[in-house]
Design a protein around this motif. Structure first.
Motif, PDB file in Angstrom:
ATOM      1  N   HIS A 197       0.825  -1.205   0.000  1.00  0.00           N
ATOM      2  CA  HIS A 197       0.000   0.000   0.000  1.00  0.00           C
ATOM      3  C   HIS A 197       0.864   1.262   0.000  1.00  0.00           C
ATOM      4  O   HIS A 197       0.534   2.253  -0.663  1.00  0.00           O
ATOM      5  N   HIS A 198       1.967   1.221   0.742  1.00  0.00           N
ATOM      6  CA  HIS A 198       2.864   2.368   0.772  1.00  0.00           C
ATOM      7  C   HIS A 198       3.459   2.618  -0.604  1.00  0.00           C
ATOM      8  O   HIS A 198       3.614   3.764  -1.045  1.00  0.00           O
ATOM      9  N   LEU A 205       0.804   4.186  -2.809  1.00  0.00           N
ATOM     10  CA  LEU A 205       0.563   5.558  -2.391  1.00  0.00           C
ATOM     11  C   LEU A 205       1.657   6.489  -2.897  1.00  0.00           C
ATOM     12  O   LEU A 205       1.380   7.575  -3.416  1.00  0.00           O
TER      13      LEU A 205
END
Length: 333
Positions: A115-116, A119
């Protein structure tokens, strides 16, 4: 009561005439003592004589009940064995719970990394951080962190193999690979990484599959770094990352990492026109989190160079089905 006692005493006395007078005197004395004794004292005497054996019997019974199996060596061993089994079973349950928690934490960590990465990629796109390759053949910089799928370790070489075709850049590679020297007024470290079978990798590897270089120190007792290539991103692009990894001397180094660096894709033609990234300054790019001291293994890669596969197939960047990537780290002016 007095009559009963007197009768018992009279029966026990000897019947000889010579001793009768003395017996009568003893009887009178005992009767006198009994008259002065209180009823409570007589009752207490009776209670002690009756209750003491019962009390002892009760205590013995209680002790036998409480200590049953403890005073018996065989039963004692059996009890300890049962207790040991219970402890082992409970420990096994706790161990399973800890292992389950560890597995869950690893899974969550992987999900957070993914997810990082997405993002950061989205933020980089919003900020216009991705620059396309220009007509001069220079690649574009990017700041996204793609999912890591390492390639085969056997593909990871930084030196030439026997029988490979000699390149005009081989003299440079042999002289400067893994060395410190002066370049453009800077004291720099250079590392050359040869990636073989590049045409096959660009055609057939999946978009998430990558190849990692060997780890290397950029000076004695210094920082440890590595490079990574994604040869077939989205079926048309090549990405090359640079990152920090855990080293043996990290405790003695300054953090976060602040040394500027850049990469070249060597052109084996003459005159050569390398594909060159801009100089990356860790104090200006990404955050200190990317340049922090590695805690375990590799840090997240922040900077890198990207370009189209068509660019790599132009000129002489591919030589003998290989490309050579050079990392330059600026140590001091």
């Amino acid at each position: 009561m007095e009559r009963a006692v007197l009768l018992c005493v009279v029966l026990l006395l000897p019947c000889l005439p010579a001793e009768r007078q003395r017996g009568n005197e003893e009887i009178d004395s005992m009767l006198s003592q009994l008259r002065h004794a209180s009823a409570s004292e007589i009752q207490s005497l009776r209670y002690c004589k009756i209750s003491t054996p019962d009390l002892l019997a009760t205590a013995q019974s209680t002790a036998n009940r409480v200590l049953q199996g403890v005073c018996n060596p065989r039963e004692l061993n059996e009890r300890f064995a049962a207790l040991q089994k219970q402890v082992v079973d409970q420990f096994t349950v706790l161990q399973s719970m800890v292992l389950s928690v560890e597995d869950q934490l690893r899974t969550q960590d992987k999900q957070m990394k993914k997810h990082h990465s997405k993002l950061r990629q989205a933020i980089g796109t919003m900020r216009g951080g991705v620059e396309g390759a220009d007509d001069a053949g220079r690649g574009f910089d990017f700041f996204d962190d793609l999912d890591d799928q390492p390639g085969d370790a056997a593909d990871d070489y930084s030196q030439r193999e026997e029988g490979e075709v000699v390149s005009p850049r081989d003299t440079e590679i042999d002289r400067y690979n893994s060395t410190m020297h002066q370049e453009e007024g800077w004291r720099v470290f250079t590392y050359y990484w040869r990636v073989r079978d590049i045409n096959y990798k660009m055609r057939n590897w999946g978009g998430r599959r990558s190849l990692r270089s060997e780890s290397f120190y950029i000076f004695q007792n210094g920082y440890r770094m590595y490079m990574r290539i994604y040869p077939n991103q989205r079926g048309e692009n090549v990405y090359i990352h640079v990152g920090l990894t855990e080293g043996d001397y990290d405790v003695n180094l300054d953090w976060p990492f602040k040394l500027k660096h850049r990469i070249h894709i060597l052109d084996h033609g003459s005159p050569s026109e390398d594909i060159v990234s801009r100089v990356w300054d860790p104090t200006q790019l990404c955050s200190g989190w990317h340049w922090r001291r590695p805690e375990s293994g590799d840090n997240y890669e922040c900077v890198g160079l990207g370009f189209e596969q068509l660019l790599l197939r132009s000129r002489s960047y591919i030589h003998d089905d290989s490309i050579v990537i050079r990392l330059t780290v600026f140590l001091a002016q």
